[in-house]
Design a protein around this motif. Structure first.
Motif, PDB file in Angstrom:
ATOM      1  N   GLU A 253       1.709  11.291  -0.289  1.00 33.55           N
ATOM      2  CA  GLU A 253       1.483  10.594   0.980  1.00 33.55           C
ATOM      3  C   GLU A 253       0.633   9.344   0.766  1.00 33.55           C
ATOM      4  OE1 GLU A 253       1.534   9.595   5.001  1.00 33.55           O
ATOM      5  OE2 GLU A 253       2.827  10.935   3.855  1.00 33.55           O
TER       6      GLU A 253
ATOM      7  N   ARG B 282       2.738   6.734  -0.917  1.00 36.56           N
ATOM      8  CA  ARG B 282       3.656   6.117   0.038  1.00 36.56           C
ATOM      9  C   ARG B 282       2.931   5.093   0.907  1.00 36.56           C
ATOM     10  NH1 ARG B 282       4.703   6.338   5.117  1.00 36.56           N
ATOM     11  NH2 ARG B 282       3.279   8.048   5.543  1.00 36.56           N
ATOM     12  N   ARG B 283       1.758   5.468   1.403  1.00 33.31           N
ATOM     13  CA  ARG B 283       0.977   4.534   2.237  1.00 33.31           C
ATOM     14  C   ARG B 283       0.563   3.304   1.441  1.00 33.31           C
ATOM     15  NH1 ARG B 283      -3.301   8.509   5.284  1.00 33.31           N
ATOM     16  NH2 ARG B 283      -1.792   9.821   6.356  1.00 33.31           N
ATOM     17  N   TYR B 284       0.147   3.539   0.192  1.00 34.29           N
ATOM     18  CA  TYR B 284      -0.256   2.419  -0.657  1.00 34.29           C
ATOM     19  C   TYR B 284       0.919   1.470  -0.871  1.00 34.29           C
ATOM     20  CZ  TYR B 284      -1.386  -0.201  -4.852  1.00 34.29           C
ATOM     21  OH  TYR B 284      -1.572  -1.211  -5.754  1.00 34.29           O
ATOM     22  N   ASP B 285       2.075   2.025  -1.168  1.00 31.64           N
ATOM     23  CA  ASP B 285       3.265   1.198  -1.389  1.00 31.64           C
ATOM     24  C   ASP B 285       3.623   0.406  -0.138  1.00 31.64           C
ATOM     25  OD1 ASP B 285       3.408   2.110  -3.982  1.00 31.64           O
ATOM     26  OD2 ASP B 285       4.986   3.591  -3.572  1.00 31.64           O
ATOM     27  N   GLU B 286       3.552   1.041   1.022  1.00 24.66           N
ATOM     28  CA  GLU B 286       3.841   0.329   2.274  1.00 24.66           C
ATOM     29  C   GLU B 286       2.848  -0.810   2.484  1.00 24.66           C
ATOM     30  OE1 GLU B 286       3.710   3.292   5.344  1.00 24.66           O
ATOM     31  OE2 GLU B 286       5.693   4.110   4.848  1.00 24.66           O
ATOM     32  N   ARG B 287       1.578  -0.532   2.258  1.00 21.75           N
ATOM     33  CA  ARG B 287       0.545  -1.562   2.441  1.00 21.75           C
ATOM     34  C   ARG B 287       0.732  -2.681   1.420  1.00 21.75           C
ATOM     35  NH1 ARG B 287      -2.123  -4.361   5.900  1.00 21.75           N
ATOM     36  NH2 ARG B 287      -4.218  -4.879   5.239  1.00 21.75           N
ATOM     37  N   HIS B 288       1.088  -2.310   0.211  1.00 31.45           N
ATOM     38  CA  HIS B 288       1.318  -3.309  -0.841  1.00 31.45           C
ATOM     39  C   HIS B 288       2.455  -4.253  -0.426  1.00 31.45           C
ATOM     40  CE1 HIS B 288       1.487  -5.037  -4.838  1.00 31.45           C
ATOM     41  NE2 HIS B 288       2.793  -4.834  -4.825  1.00 31.45           N
ATOM     42  N   VAL B 289       3.523  -3.702   0.116  1.00 33.66           N
ATOM     43  CA  VAL B 289       4.658  -4.517   0.568  1.00 33.66           C
ATOM     44  C   VAL B 289       4.208  -5.455   1.688  1.00 33.66           C
ATOM     45  CG1 VAL B 289       6.889  -4.407   1.761  1.00 33.66           C
ATOM     46  CG2 VAL B 289       6.441  -2.904  -0.188  1.00 33.66           C
ATOM     47  N   GLN B 290       3.444  -4.920   2.631  1.00 26.87           N
ATOM     48  CA  GLN B 290       2.954  -5.754   3.737  1.00 26.87           C
ATOM     49  C   GLN B 290       2.088  -6.901   3.216  1.00 26.87           C
ATOM     50  OE1 GLN B 290       0.821  -2.934   6.129  1.00 26.87           O
ATOM     51  NE2 GLN B 290       2.634  -2.322   7.310  1.00 26.87           N
TER      52      GLN B 290
ATOM     53  N   GLU C 226       4.203  -9.514   1.469  1.00 30.49           N
ATOM     54  CA  GLU C 226       4.922 -10.349   2.433  1.00 30.49           C
ATOM     55  C   GLU C 226       3.980 -11.364   3.080  1.00 30.49           C
ATOM     56  OE1 GLU C 226       6.705  -7.455   5.013  1.00 30.49           O
ATOM     57  OE2 GLU C 226       8.358  -7.048   3.629  1.00 30.49           O
TER      58      GLU C 226
END
Length: 105
Positions: free
Chosen positions: A69, A72-80, A83
């Motif tokens: 989890e 997953r959160r780290y990856d989402e934040r990294h993508v944000q 961008e």
């Protein structure tokens, strides 16, 4: 009177025998209960390693879920953040080019 004494003595002997039998039965019951308690204790003690492994396995599963989890959160934040950085990079490049081609400089 002699008959009465004999009957009383016989009754006393029977009562004493019954009391001894009851005491022996009680001792057997206690001994059996102790054997059962020891056997239960030995079975429980033998299961402790399995119980311990089960708790460790569950803890590891929870830890793996938590790590997944967090990843997953780290990856989402990294993508944000990536961008946002790319968007700011474009804006910065456009501002830099605007300054470079500005005739006032």
């Amino acid at each position: 009177m002699d008959d009465t004494l004999k009957r009383l003595l016989a009754a006393e002997l029977r009562a004493e025998r019954l009391a001894q039998e009851a005491e022996q039965a009680q001792e057997r019951t206690i001994a059996e209960a102790m054997r059962e308690a020891r056997a239960d204790d030995e079975r429980f003690t033998a299961r402790i390693p399995d119980l311990h492994r089960g708790f460790i396995r569950k803890a590891e599963e929870r830890a793996e879920q938590t790590i997944a989890e967090l990843t997953r959160r780290y990856d989402e934040r990294h993508v944000q953040l990536r961008e946002l950085a790319e968007a700011r990079e474009r804006e910065a490049l456009e501002a830099a080019f605007a300054l470079l081609i500005d005739p006032r400089w």
